[in-house]
Design an enzyme around this catalytic site. Structure first.
Site, PDB file in Angstrom:
ATOM      1  N   CYS A 119       0.819  -1.231   0.000  1.00  0.00           N
ATOM      2  CA  CYS A 119       0.000   0.000   0.000  1.00  0.00           C
ATOM      3  C   CYS A 119       0.847   1.272   0.000  1.00  0.00           C
ATOM      4  O   CYS A 119       0.357   2.341  -0.359  1.00  0.00           O
ATOM      5  CB  CYS A 119      -0.939   0.005   1.190  1.00  0.00           C
ATOM      6  SG  CYS A 119      -2.123  -1.348   1.135  1.00  0.00           S
ATOM      7  N   HIS A 176      -3.110   7.709   1.534  1.00  0.00           N
ATOM      8  CA  HIS A 176      -3.529   6.365   1.133  1.00  0.00           C
ATOM      9  C   HIS A 176      -4.941   6.155   1.656  1.00  0.00           C
ATOM     10  O   HIS A 176      -5.246   6.479   2.809  1.00  0.00           O
ATOM     11  CB  HIS A 176      -2.555   5.347   1.733  1.00  0.00           C
ATOM     12  CG  HIS A 176      -3.022   3.931   1.604  1.00  0.00           C
ATOM     13  ND1 HIS A 176      -3.510   3.423   0.413  1.00  0.00           N
ATOM     14  CD2 HIS A 176      -3.097   2.911   2.515  1.00  0.00           C
ATOM     15  CE1 HIS A 176      -3.842   2.156   0.607  1.00  0.00           C
ATOM     16  NE2 HIS A 176      -3.618   1.830   1.864  1.00  0.00           N
ATOM     17  N   ASN A 235      -9.985   0.299  -0.499  1.00  0.00           N
ATOM     18  CA  ASN A 235      -8.527   0.364  -0.416  1.00  0.00           C
ATOM     19  C   ASN A 235      -7.942  -0.312  -1.657  1.00  0.00           C
ATOM     20  O   ASN A 235      -8.018  -1.527  -1.801  1.00  0.00           O
ATOM     21  CB  ASN A 235      -8.075  -0.348   0.870  1.00  0.00           C
ATOM     22  CG  ASN A 235      -6.571  -0.339   1.057  1.00  0.00           C
ATOM     23  OD1 ASN A 235      -5.818  -0.006   0.148  1.00  0.00           O
ATOM     24  ND2 ASN A 235      -6.133  -0.733   2.244  1.00  0.00           N
TER      25      ASN A 235
HETATM   26  O1  UT7 Z   1      -3.801  -0.493   3.435  1.00  0.00           O
HETATM   27  C1  UT7 Z   1      -2.953  -1.191   4.286  1.00  0.00           C
HETATM   28  C2  UT7 Z   1      -3.125  -0.737   5.649  1.00  0.00           C
HETATM   29  N1  UT7 Z   1      -4.365  -1.253   6.208  1.00  0.00           N
HETATM   30  C3  UT7 Z   1      -5.048  -0.502   7.020  1.00  0.00           C
HETATM   31  O2  UT7 Z   1      -4.686   0.635   7.247  1.00  0.00           O
HETATM   32  C4  UT7 Z   1      -6.227  -1.099   7.719  1.00  0.00           C
HETATM   33  C5  UT7 Z   1      -6.154  -0.747   9.174  1.00  0.00           C
HETATM   34  N2  UT7 Z   1      -7.238  -1.303   9.966  1.00  0.00           N
HETATM   35  C6  UT7 Z   1      -8.517  -0.917   9.820  1.00  0.00           C
HETATM   36  O3  UT7 Z   1      -8.854  -0.135   8.951  1.00  0.00           O
HETATM   37  C7  UT7 Z   1      -9.506  -1.427  10.829  1.00  0.00           C
HETATM   38  O4  UT7 Z   1      -8.829  -2.045  11.884  1.00  0.00           O
HETATM   39  C8  UT7 Z   1     -10.543  -2.419  10.238  1.00  0.00           C
HETATM   40  C9  UT7 Z   1     -11.514  -1.689   9.346  1.00  0.00           C
HETATM   41  C10 UT7 Z   1      -9.843  -3.515   9.470  1.00  0.00           C
HETATM   42  C11 UT7 Z   1     -11.366  -3.058  11.366  1.00  0.00           C
HETATM   43  O5  UT7 Z   1     -11.977  -2.055  12.143  1.00  0.00           O
HETATM   44  P1  UT7 Z   1     -11.859  -2.083  13.736  1.00  0.00           P
HETATM   45  O6  UT7 Z   1     -12.694  -0.975  14.249  1.00  0.00           O
HETATM   46  O7  UT7 Z   1     -10.388  -2.053  14.090  1.00  0.00           O
HETATM   47  O8  UT7 Z   1     -12.529  -3.431  14.096  1.00  0.00           O
HETATM   48  P2  UT7 Z   1     -11.889  -4.703  14.833  1.00  0.00           P
HETATM   49  O9  UT7 Z   1     -10.936  -5.419  13.944  1.00  0.00           O
HETATM   50  O10 UT7 Z   1     -11.412  -4.288  16.180  1.00  0.00           O
HETATM   51  O11 UT7 Z   1     -13.175  -5.588  14.993  1.00  0.00           O
HETATM   52  C12 UT7 Z   1     -14.302  -5.168  15.762  1.00  0.00           C
HETATM   53  C13 UT7 Z   1     -15.402  -6.194  15.623  1.00  0.00           C
HETATM   54  C14 UT7 Z   1     -14.912  -7.615  15.811  1.00  0.00           C
HETATM   55  O12 UT7 Z   1     -15.910  -8.339  16.487  1.00  0.00           O
HETATM   56  P3  UT7 Z   1     -15.776  -8.614  18.092  1.00  0.00           P
HETATM   57  O13 UT7 Z   1     -14.491  -9.365  18.216  1.00  0.00           O
HETATM   58  O14 UT7 Z   1     -15.710  -7.248  18.719  1.00  0.00           O
HETATM   59  O15 UT7 Z   1     -17.008  -9.380  18.377  1.00  0.00           O
HETATM   60  C15 UT7 Z   1     -14.794  -8.143  14.400  1.00  0.00           C
HETATM   61  O16 UT7 Z   1     -14.947  -9.549  14.337  1.00  0.00           O
HETATM   62  O17 UT7 Z   1     -15.928  -6.132  14.291  1.00  0.00           O
HETATM   63  C16 UT7 Z   1     -15.939  -7.451  13.731  1.00  0.00           C
HETATM   64  N3  UT7 Z   1     -15.788  -7.332  12.284  1.00  0.00           N
HETATM   65  C17 UT7 Z   1     -16.842  -7.178  11.452  1.00  0.00           C
HETATM   66  N4  UT7 Z   1     -18.160  -7.101  11.682  1.00  0.00           N
HETATM   67  C18 UT7 Z   1     -18.968  -6.939  10.615  1.00  0.00           C
HETATM   68  C19 UT7 Z   1     -14.656  -7.347  11.551  1.00  0.00           C
HETATM   69  N5  UT7 Z   1     -14.952  -7.205  10.247  1.00  0.00           N
HETATM   70  C20 UT7 Z   1     -16.298  -7.110  10.153  1.00  0.00           C
HETATM   71  C21 UT7 Z   1     -17.201  -6.937   9.093  1.00  0.00           C
HETATM   72  N6  UT7 Z   1     -18.514  -6.858   9.368  1.00  0.00           N
HETATM   73  N7  UT7 Z   1     -16.789  -6.843   7.806  1.00  0.00           N
END
Ligand code: UT7
Length: 325
Positions: free
Chosen positions: A115, A252, A282
């Site tokens: 990225c 990005h 992304n």
């Molecule tokens: O381009 C390369 C660099 N990449 C990035 O910069 C990405 C960086 N990370 C992010 O953008 C975010 O961390 C994400 C968008 C990937 C995830 O968001 P988050 O607010 O950090 O969520 P999380 O991973 O802490 O997950 C929160 C909850 C989890 O459930 P529990 O464990 O709290 O019950 C996940 O299982 O959200 C759940 N979850 C989803 N729920 C519905 C994860 N993905 C999904 C989904 N739909 N697609």
């Protein structure tokens, strides 16, 4: 002291025809448009058609950039193409573009910094031009990330999209100060200790397969805001500029929350941030040149505006570039 600068001439982009709205993922995954939009800012993304390759996207973006600059392939003497999803293990995807645009001679190669690839490619083009190795360089970011997604993993497959953007740079003798047009400074970083928080579980010398993306999203998020702000500040300091001099932050496009928090850390209002993540998702190395091309096409950049670009991705690798339009 006068200096050779890499000055922007024109840009162009291409997005595959197929648009995938968030709601499509609701049919196969335990997810929702509401979750995706509120956590990431993403509403839709484009996916390449069957048989449509990264070079097809890159060639269309390259041709658009040439047309917008009133140039032809013979005017370009180097292509630096950033991608993590090349058509083939080799040759470089860049040579497919070279032939397709009718470039006679010169050289073309790929850069792999996922990225952060476009920022790394810009730094490479800038260095080549200042070393006298090329006069007019096309910098491309192009990806078909949909090919390396696990469509059963809701934590990754809803985030990424396909597309390509291209920026043409040409050398110009400049005064050598922060008022010059062109690339004023770049800042590049990698830290392989974090290689396993964002990776693809395949490759020619390991599994012999392409593999799929794995990400510890929360971990990457934490690194992103801190490292992007640091890289942005370092690049601005090298350019002899301050955050208040920046007219546009072109980040990005991974997550709207990362962009908002990074802008806040840099003390920049959100109105100065170019945001396209809602429509593209992304697109990895393609996201900054896509955002550049969309914003330029809308006439948002005025000659002399200062643009700060920053990106982070697998590696971890991250960086920033300051360019006066
Ligand atoms: O381009 C390369 C660099 N990449 C990035 O910069 C990405 C960086 N990370 C992010 O953008 C975010 O961390 C994400 C968008 C990937 C995830 O968001 P988050 O607010 O950090 O969520 P999380 O991973 O802490 O997950 C929160 C909850 C989890 O459930 P529990 O464990 O709290 O019950 C996940 O299982 O959200 C759940 N979850 C989803 N729920 C519905 C994860 N993905 C999904 C989904 N739909 N697609």
């Amino acid at each position: 002291m006068s200096l050779v600068r890499a000055v922007p001439v024109s840009c162009g982009h291409y997005l595959p025809a197929r648009v995938v709205e968030n709601a499509e993922f609701e049919k196969t995954l335990d997810t929702s448009d509401e979750w995706i939009a509120s956590r990431t800012g993403i509403r839709r993304r484009h996916f390449a058609a069957e048989g449509e390759t990264t070079s097809d996207l890159a060639i269309a973006a390259a041709k658009a950039a040439l047309a917008n600059g009133g140039l032809s392939g013979t005017d370009i003497d180097a292509i630096v193409l950033a991608t993590a999803t090349p058509d083939q293990t080799f040759p470089a995807t860049a040579v497919r573009v070279q032939t397709a645009i009718g470039m006679e001679g010169g050289f073309a190669f790929d850069i792999q910094a996922v990225c952060a690839g476009f920022v790394f490619a810009l730094a490479q083009a800038d260095a080549l031009m200042r070393a006298g190795l090329a006069k007019r360089v096309m910098v491309i970011g192009a990806e078909t990330f949909s090919r390396i997604l696990d469509f059963t993993d809701r934590g990754t497959c809803v985030l990424f999209g396909d597309g390509a953007g291209a920026l043409i740079l040409e050398t110009q003798e400049s005064a050598g100060g922060p008022q010059d047009r062109g690339i004023l400074a770049t800042n590049l970083n990698s830290d392989g200790r974090f290689a396993d928080i964002l990776y693809v579980d395949g490759g020619p010398s390991s599994t012999g397969t392409a593999g799929v993306v794995h990400m510890s999203g929360r971990e990457v998020f934490k690194h992103a805001v801190i490292k992007l702000a640091q890289a942005g500040e370092a690049a601005l300091a090298s350019a002899g500029l301050e955050t208040s001099d920046v007219d546009w932050l072109v980040p990005h496009q991974a997550n709207l929350r990362i962009m908002t928090q990074t802008a806040a850390k840099l003390g920049m209002p959100i109105e100065k941030v170019v945001v396209t993540v809602q429509d593209h998702g992304n697109t990895s190395a393609a996201s900054i040149p896509l955002a550049l091309s969309v914003a330029a096409g809308e006439g948002r950049f005025k000659r002399g505006d200062v643009l700060l670009m920053e990106a982070i991705g697998g590696g971890l690798s991250w960086g920033a570039a300051v360019m006066r339009w």
